[in-house]
Write a protein that holds these residues in place. Structure first.
Motif, PDB file in Angstrom:
ATOM      1  N   CYS A 371      18.002  17.127  29.271  1.00 53.52           N
ATOM      2  CA  CYS A 371      18.786  18.357  28.472  1.00 53.52           C
ATOM      3  C   CYS A 371      18.370  19.759  28.913  1.00 53.52           C
ATOM      4  N   ARG A 372      17.036  19.769  28.952  1.00 52.61           N
ATOM      5  CA  ARG A 372      17.017  21.200  30.087  1.00 52.61           C
ATOM      6  C   ARG A 372      16.772  21.837  30.929  1.00 52.61           C
ATOM      7  N   ARG A 373      17.341  20.608  31.660  1.00 51.68           N
ATOM      8  CA  ARG A 373      18.488  21.063  33.311  1.00 51.68           C
ATOM      9  C   ARG A 373      20.435  21.883  32.880  1.00 51.68           C
ATOM     10  N   LEU A 374      20.667  20.734  32.065  1.00 47.36           N
ATOM     11  CA  LEU A 374      21.773  20.782  31.916  1.00 47.36           C
ATOM     12  C   LEU A 374      22.271  22.653  31.687  1.00 47.36           C
ATOM     13  N   ALA A 375      21.451  22.938  29.929  1.00 51.14           N
ATOM     14  CA  ALA A 375      21.577  24.171  29.560  1.00 51.14           C
ATOM     15  C   ALA A 375      21.146  25.063  30.596  1.00 51.14           C
ATOM     16  N   ARG A 380      23.730  27.107  27.938  1.00 48.58           N
ATOM     17  CA  ARG A 380      23.920  26.456  26.842  1.00 48.58           C
ATOM     18  C   ARG A 380      23.189  27.070  25.873  1.00 48.58           C
ATOM     19  N   PRO A 381      22.789  27.201  24.374  1.00 51.44           N
ATOM     20  CA  PRO A 381      20.929  26.696  24.298  1.00 51.44           C
ATOM     21  C   PRO A 381      20.820  25.400  24.319  1.00 51.44           C
ATOM     22  N   LEU A 382      19.727  24.939  24.211  1.00 51.89           N
ATOM     23  CA  LEU A 382      19.108  23.731  24.806  1.00 51.89           C
ATOM     24  C   LEU A 382      19.364  22.820  22.888  1.00 51.89           C
ATOM     25  N   HIS A 383      19.536  22.561  22.244  1.00 50.85           N
ATOM     26  CA  HIS A 383      19.520  22.439  20.844  1.00 50.85           C
ATOM     27  C   HIS A 383      21.378  22.350  20.635  1.00 50.85           C
ATOM     28  N   VAL A 389      25.209  15.529  24.056  1.00 48.51           N
ATOM     29  CA  VAL A 389      25.814  15.157  25.100  1.00 48.51           C
ATOM     30  C   VAL A 389      25.098  13.287  23.979  1.00 48.51           C
ATOM     31  N   SER A 390      23.704  13.974  22.419  1.00 47.81           N
ATOM     32  CA  SER A 390      23.640  12.830  22.004  1.00 47.81           C
ATOM     33  C   SER A 390      24.953  12.665  21.430  1.00 47.81           C
TER      34      SER A 390
END
Length: 399
Positions: A371-375, A380-383, A389-390
């Motif tokens: 998720c950090r990689r995609l952010a 986009r913000p990590l949250h 994704v979730s």
């Protein structure tokens, strides 16, 4: 009934070609596999199967005939070929995760950047055929659950392009260790599980006994014919039996909980002790704030450990920490099963941890690093990435 279950019985060993041949023998047509491999740019290979005998039992043997001189392909080229092939999302995710894990493992073993991985085992045509073929065959059979038996392993050595290597092969052993795969004694001096098979099984399958109603059984033959035992992978295909899979778990995972009071330790020391007990074999460690004698603030360090590691972890606490005593309590656990699956999310590929209770998926959460990689890639913000994704993973993976 709840979907299609595919189980690989690998008691005699497994190679990528054996897994694919077993799936073909169990009912997957050959043409979808050929089409998927061609779509990945592997046009120099002609894929076929022949019937053969192994210790008197029939099976299918995969034949891959390469026209001309085979071309080695570095890992980034392999991944780009799969990404651009227009494969079904699940096939692409499975194949990408399998190849990436295999490449990363080889890079660590050889001390080179993953982008420079260009080894025979990864770059050869047969590896792409095996990986893309197995993922395609599983998708064609409609597999919703993929299981695998324990794998055989024994000591010895094998001659390779890189010289004589110990058995199990270093890449195979590293992949199996990463997945905490169950092993059984194998045949000394024989390579029974190849790196490609190890990457496939630890990326796609879960090591568990199936509860299913059989529809078909396929036999995939290895190149070696041992008259003492059939060199075959057996592939069981059937309907997952939800009634059997949903049997309640028990408190059958024996553990002990160690606890020690730390009333004169700096926060850095407490954090270091928690890390050390995990490195020494603890399954989990946590710290709880507490008020000690004379009203002093302190901490209680808890560690959940297997019984066999309890004495060593307690001794470490006594030697490395300021404590004078460690308490021990039996703490058997009821544990949910867990596996990690590739998932093609709306924002990109991620690994998703699935929680299973009684064989049923009850939750799915993406890996934080992915998720950090995609952010970072999407801005986009990590949250927001985690939420998106979730939600997508749970919508697709939960019943």
């Amino acid at each position: 009934m709840s979907g299609t279950c595919v189980h690989f019985d690998c008691s005699a060993g497994a190679g990528g070609d054996m897994l694919l041949a077993a799936l073909l023998d169990a009912g997957c047509p050959l043409e979808p596999v050929r089409a998927a491999v061609r779509a990945c740019g592997v046009t120099e290979a002609e894929i076929g199967v022949t019937e053969t005998l192994r210790a008197g039992l029939r099976g299918l043997l995969l034949d891959v005939e390469v026209r001309g001189r085979p071309r080695h392909r570095p890992l980034p080229e392999c991944l780009a070929a799969i990404a651009g092939a227009g494969l079904p999302a699940r096939v692409e995710a499975w194949a990408t995760t399998t190849l990436r894990r295999l490449g990363e493992c080889e890079a660590r073993l050889h001390g080179i950047p993953v982008e420079r991985v260009e080894l025979h085992e990864l770059g050869a045509v047969d590896t792409l055929v095996d990986v893309v073929g197995v993922c395609t065959a599983l998708h064609h059979l409609g597999a919703t659950t993929v299981l695998c038996s324990p794998l055989p392993a024994a000591s010895g050595s094998v001659a390779t392009e890189h010289g004589v290597l110990p058995l199990p092969a270093p890449a195979t052993l590293a992949l199996l260790a990463e997945a905490r795969a169950p092993l059984r004694p194998g045949i000394p001096g024989v390579e029974q599980v190849t790196p490609t098979a190890a990457a496939l099984l630890t990326s796609i399958a879960r090591f568990a006994t199936p509860a299913m109603r059989l529809r078909s059984v396929g036999h995939g033959a290895g190149s070696r014919d041992d008259p003492r035992r059939p060199n075959l992978v057996r592939c069981w295909v059937g309907d997952a039996d939800e009634g059997d899979l949903a049997a309640p778990a028990g408190f059958d995972d024996a553990c002990v909980e160690l606890r020690t009071n730390l009333d004169d330790a700096a926060p850095a020391v407490v954090a270091d002790l928690a890390e050390r007990v995990l490195a020494a074999g603890a399954l989990d460690a946590w710290v709880v704030a507490a008020t000690m004698k004379k009203g002093r603030p302190g901490h209680v360090l808890h560690a959940l450990v297997p019984p066999a590691a309890a004495a060593a972890v307690a001794a470490l606490l006594l030697v490395e920490g300021p404590t004078l005593g460690v308490r021990c309590t039996d703490a058997p656990r009821m544990v949910a099963e867990r596996d990690v699956r590739p998932f093609a999310s709306p924002l990109g590929e991620v690994r998703v941890k699935r929680k299973l209770v009684g064989g049923r998926v009850v939750d799915a959460r993406p890996e934080l690093d992915d998720c950090r990689r995609l952010a970072a890639a999407t801005g986009r913000p990590l949250h927001q990435v985690i939420d998106t994704v979730s939600a997508a993973a749970r919508a697709e993976l939960l019943p």
